[in-house]
Design an enzyme around this catalytic site. Structure first.
Site, PDB file in Angstrom:
ATOM      1  CG  ASP A 190      -8.060 -12.534   4.770  1.00 27.30           C
ATOM      2  OD1 ASP A 190      -7.759 -13.814   5.637  1.00 27.30           O
ATOM      3  OD2 ASP A 190      -7.765 -11.823   4.653  1.00 27.30           O
ATOM      4  CG  ASN A 198     -10.803  -7.387   6.727  1.00 27.16           C
ATOM      5  OD1 ASN A 198     -10.635  -8.378   6.024  1.00 27.16           O
ATOM      6  ND2 ASN A 198      -9.450  -6.423   6.760  1.00 27.16           N
ATOM      7  CE  LYS A 242      -3.720  -2.413   2.634  1.00 33.27           C
ATOM      8  NZ  LYS A 242      -3.950  -2.428   4.375  1.00 33.27           N
ATOM      9  CG  PHE A 286     -14.025   5.108   5.926  1.00 33.85           C
ATOM     10  CD1 PHE A 286     -13.184   5.038   7.422  1.00 33.85           C
ATOM     11  CD2 PHE A 286     -13.424   3.818   4.926  1.00 33.85           C
ATOM     12  CE1 PHE A 286     -12.995   3.399   8.502  1.00 33.85           C
ATOM     13  CE2 PHE A 286     -12.840   2.835   5.896  1.00 33.85           C
ATOM     14  CZ  PHE A 286     -13.088   2.753   6.848  1.00 33.85           C
TER      15      PHE A 286
END
Length: 460
Positions: A329, A334, A158, A235
């Site tokens: 996953d 998450n 990332k 966000f």
């Protein structure tokens, strides 16, 4: 000679001093002391339900909170190698990476303040990004301009950037990133992951708007450099409409306000090592041990929610996306929550992927969290779903209604999303395969939904 300040960090939210983090290397213990001003302010809040404003958080709770802020896997290895800090040195890693973590908090060495930080900004051209994607095996994707730029949790490569239109900027100092970029994984067992995640996220977005009139899913799109890169709008960042920094060519680079969020592991006070329910793995001798993140634990956060009914509904939608897309996953990290004085709010959904599209010999298909006692997607029938409701303390008639409504929507919206011209080449075939999978799953789940309310309390 070491001073006490060597092992203290000051925590800020924007310009506000929030707390002081102290580490005792001899006792290997942490303490967190909130600023009286912050604690008394009507806008002040505890950083998590397990780090209360009275300062009575245990050292282990503080450690778990900090661990969950750090990257994982190769990204953590690179950060440790680049900084010469050991993996178990949580304080050292937070000191090194803490200028911009997930959420609102800035960690600075004692005596430093955010106001003293200078805005730093340079443009990242798409050609440079493409070159670095190609060179990931020889030069870690998380290191740019001589420093590590991966300070958020997760395994995949990332990059944090500030994005203005299609222009990308690497920022530092007083500036925050606004987007996360995820190129295709290096793992050849995961082809077209960008298209996969984009499709699943866009499908969930369509479902959310149709069912609730609001989009509860993080905004994504695909950049092509020309390789596909998934761009996710953060966000936990909000653009300030009144503040800009002059970038190259006079472009106005927005100043982003940081919003505080915590993930499911932080909200339930468990270690990053326990983000899967079977925290010791699924070997025959340990498969019965289920001390990690679970739907039961996550839904128990309703006690902290500002609006429990709204939060439960959002979590139910997350559960349904797992069932529809085969996102095996979907683990404890998450799911995230906004934090305020009034309580927690379930944040936008993210990291939605159809894991079931990939070879089970190369990628685990066992569910990260069980429905009742069932860890295999194909084994999740009406009883397992009803058992899930009992354990999570979710009304079975309510869950059945939401499941049926979202499945009806998914059948239509999956087909619509699959026609998006953003997908090219072999991505089109993968998206079609996922669409067929989702439609098939939706039809099955519609049949199962009818039986969920029929079970009796004594059946569990």
């Amino acid at each position: 000679m070491n001073s006490a300040n060597d092992y203290t960090l000051d925590l800020f939210v924007g310009p506000a001093f929030v707390a002081r983090l102290a580490f005792d290397p001899e006792l290997n213990s942490f303490s967190l002391t909130y600023s009286p001003t912050w604690a008394a302010d009507r806008h002040g809040y505890a950083l998590s339900p397990h780090l209360p404003l009275d300062g009575k958080a245990s050292s282990s709770a503080i450690r778990r909170f900090l661990e969950n802020l750090l990257p994982e896997g190769r990204a953590l290895d690179v950060a440790c190698a680049h900084s010469n800090i050991q993996k178990n040195n949580i304080f050292g890693l937070i000191r090194y990476l803490g200028n911009e973590t997930t959420g609102a908090v800035t960690f600075l060495p004692a005596g430093q303040t955010p106001q003293a930080l200078e805005p730093q900004c340079r443009e990242l051209m798409h050609s440079e990004l493409q070159e670095r994607i190609w060179r990931r095996n020889e030069l870690p994707f998380t290191v740019w301009d001589g420093r590590v730029r991966m300070s958020i949790a997760g395994f995949q490569d990332k990059l944090l950037v500030n994005r203005v239109g299609d222009r990308l900027f690497l920022v530092d100092g007083s500036l925050s990133s606004t987007h996360i970029l995820k190129p295709e994984p290096l793992n050849t067992a995961l082809p077209f992951m960008v298209a996969n995640e984009h499709f699943c996220m866009k499908l969930a977005s369509r479902m959310s708007v149709r069912r609730y009139g609001q989009d509860h899913v993080a905004e994504v799109n695909i950049l092509r450099t020309p390789d596909p890169v998934l761009s996710i709008r953060r966000f936990d960042r909000r653009w300030r409409t009144d503040q800009f920094v002059a970038g190259p060519d006079g472009v106005k680079v927005p100043v982003a306000e940081r919003l505080h969020i915590i993930d499911g592991c932080q909200a339930t006070d468990i270690s990053v090592a326990a983000k899967y329910e079977r925290n010791l793995g699924n070997g025959k001798d340990v498969a019965h041990i289920r001390d990690g993140a679970s739907f039961e634990r996550l839904f128990a956060t309703r006690q902290y929610l500002e609006q429990p009914a709204v939060g439960v509904r959002r979590m139910v939608m997350w559960v349904v996306t797992t069932l529809l897309t085969g996102n095996s996953d979907a683990h404890g990290k998450n799911l995230s929550f906004y934090v305020s004085r009034a309580g927690l709010r379930v944040a936008e959904l993210y990291d939605l992927v159809s894991v079931m599209q990939y070879d089970p010999q190369k990628l685990e298909h066992e569910l990260a969290m069980a429905f009742g006692d069932e860890f295999k997607l194909e084994g999740v029938k009406s009883f397992a779903l009803a058992d899930f409701c009992e354990r999570a303390k979710v009304s079975r008639p309510f869950f059945a209604r939401e499941l049926a409504a979202l499945c009806e929507i998914a059948i239509v919206e999956a087909l619509t999303q699959s026609a998006d011209p953003v997908y090219t080449g072999e991505e089109v075939m993968l998206v079609k395969t996922i669409t067929d999978f989702v439609v098939q799953r939706a039809k099955l789940l519609l049949k199962l939904a009818k039986d969920i309310p029929k079970f009796k309390k004594d059946d569990f």
